[in-house]
Design a protein around this motif. Structure first.
Motif, PDB file in Angstrom:
ATOM      1  N   ASN A 112       0.883  -1.164   0.000  1.00  0.00           N
ATOM      2  CA  ASN A 112       0.000   0.000   0.000  1.00  0.00           C
ATOM      3  C   ASN A 112       0.919   1.212   0.000  1.00  0.00           C
ATOM      4  O   ASN A 112       1.304   1.713   1.035  1.00  0.00           O
ATOM      5  CB  ASN A 112      -0.887  -0.038   1.244  1.00  0.00           C
ATOM      6  N   TRP A 158      -1.526  -6.157   0.644  1.00  0.00           N
ATOM      7  CA  TRP A 158      -1.867  -4.926  -0.082  1.00  0.00           C
ATOM      8  C   TRP A 158      -1.144  -4.853  -1.423  1.00  0.00           C
ATOM      9  O   TRP A 158      -0.004  -5.282  -1.553  1.00  0.00           O
ATOM     10  CB  TRP A 158      -1.489  -3.694   0.737  1.00  0.00           C
ATOM     11  N   ASP A 176      -4.607   3.242  -7.308  1.00  0.00           N
ATOM     12  CA  ASP A 176      -5.575   2.650  -6.402  1.00  0.00           C
ATOM     13  C   ASP A 176      -4.849   1.623  -5.536  1.00  0.00           C
ATOM     14  O   ASP A 176      -4.004   0.875  -6.027  1.00  0.00           O
ATOM     15  CB  ASP A 176      -6.681   1.968  -7.209  1.00  0.00           C
ATOM     16  N   GLN A 177      -5.166   1.604  -4.258  1.00  0.00           N
ATOM     17  CA  GLN A 177      -4.615   0.612  -3.344  1.00  0.00           C
ATOM     18  C   GLN A 177      -5.735  -0.324  -2.923  1.00  0.00           C
ATOM     19  O   GLN A 177      -6.854   0.121  -2.684  1.00  0.00           O
ATOM     20  CB  GLN A 177      -4.016   1.281  -2.090  1.00  0.00           C
ATOM     21  N   ARG A 178      -5.416  -1.632  -2.852  1.00  0.00           N
ATOM     22  CA  ARG A 178      -6.404  -2.638  -2.474  1.00  0.00           C
ATOM     23  C   ARG A 178      -5.765  -3.709  -1.607  1.00  0.00           C
ATOM     24  O   ARG A 178      -4.621  -4.077  -1.814  1.00  0.00           O
ATOM     25  CB  ARG A 178      -6.946  -3.363  -3.713  1.00  0.00           C
ATOM     26  N   LYS A 179      -6.552  -4.245  -0.697  1.00  0.00           N
ATOM     27  CA  LYS A 179      -6.115  -5.402   0.084  1.00  0.00           C
ATOM     28  C   LYS A 179      -6.672  -6.616  -0.643  1.00  0.00           C
ATOM     29  O   LYS A 179      -7.882  -6.768  -0.780  1.00  0.00           O
ATOM     30  CB  LYS A 179      -6.626  -5.334   1.517  1.00  0.00           C
ATOM     31  N   VAL A 180      -5.787  -7.482  -1.128  1.00  0.00           N
ATOM     32  CA  VAL A 180      -6.211  -8.615  -1.956  1.00  0.00           C
ATOM     33  C   VAL A 180      -5.974  -9.968  -1.290  1.00  0.00           C
ATOM     34  O   VAL A 180      -6.426 -10.986  -1.789  1.00  0.00           O
ATOM     35  CB  VAL A 180      -5.504  -8.604  -3.333  1.00  0.00           C
TER      36      VAL A 180
END
Length: 181
Positions: A112, A158, A176-180
């Motif tokens: 992130n 992240w 865009d930041q995402r927790k995957v």
């Protein structure tokens, strides 16, 4: 007899260490299926003079800031393997005019972050021309090596997705930041 057993055991340990190292590094048969592209230079955003904005959010002429020229959305993510995802996304031209010579560059980083990091995947897609308010939808396979998946795991699951839309007259970068995981 103990000498032979020790030698065979030593060879087995070396072989396992080599395979394990390749597994973590993403080399050999464990290498990720990349996008098939090697992007040597990743374009970054440039704002043409007619869309420059002031610190207060107004445009260069003192009016309200305009709508971003492009919208980029992730519509679906489907699992295609342990470290593989088919990602469907849509690019929409939100301008009142036609955008020409469009190419979309995407990089996925582990973590992130706003300043980059370990690139775990990159690809580009030639879109061509989009009329005003027209959209382009595509599905790309993101297939990571086990080493890249491990880098994401080390980053607490992240990722940062940085997408640059480059046209004949401008470049716009979206992040865009995402927790995957």
């Amino acid at each position: 007899m103990n000498g032979k057993l020790l030698a065979v055991g030593g060879v087995a340990v070396l072989l396992l260490a080599g395979v394990g190292g390749a597994f973590v590094a993403g080399l050999g048969p464990f290498q990720a299926e990349s996008s098939g592209e090697d992007i040597s230079e990743f374009p970054t955003e440039t704002a043409p003079d007619d869309t420059a904005t002031a610190d207060d959010g107004s445009d260069a002429d003192g009016g309200a800031a305009s709508t971003p020229p492009f919208a980029f959305t992730v519509d679906a993510i489907e699992e295609c393997g342990r470290t593989c995802r088919d990602v469907t996304s849509t690019l929409t031209n939100q301008q009142n005019s036609t955008a020409e010579d469009i190419t979309v560059y995407t990089r996925i980083y582990a973590g992130n972050t706003t300043d980059g990091g370990d690139v775990v995947w990159e690809g580009s897609e030639g879109v061509g021309t989009l009329e005003a308010e027209e959209s382009y939808t595509t599905t790309r396979r993101v297939d990571l090596s086990f080493g890249d998946a491990y880098a994401i795991e080390r980053a607490d699951g992240w990722i940062t997705v940085r997408t640059t839309v480059e046209t004949a007259d401008r470049s716009v970068t979206l992040s865009d930041q995402r927790k995957v995981a």
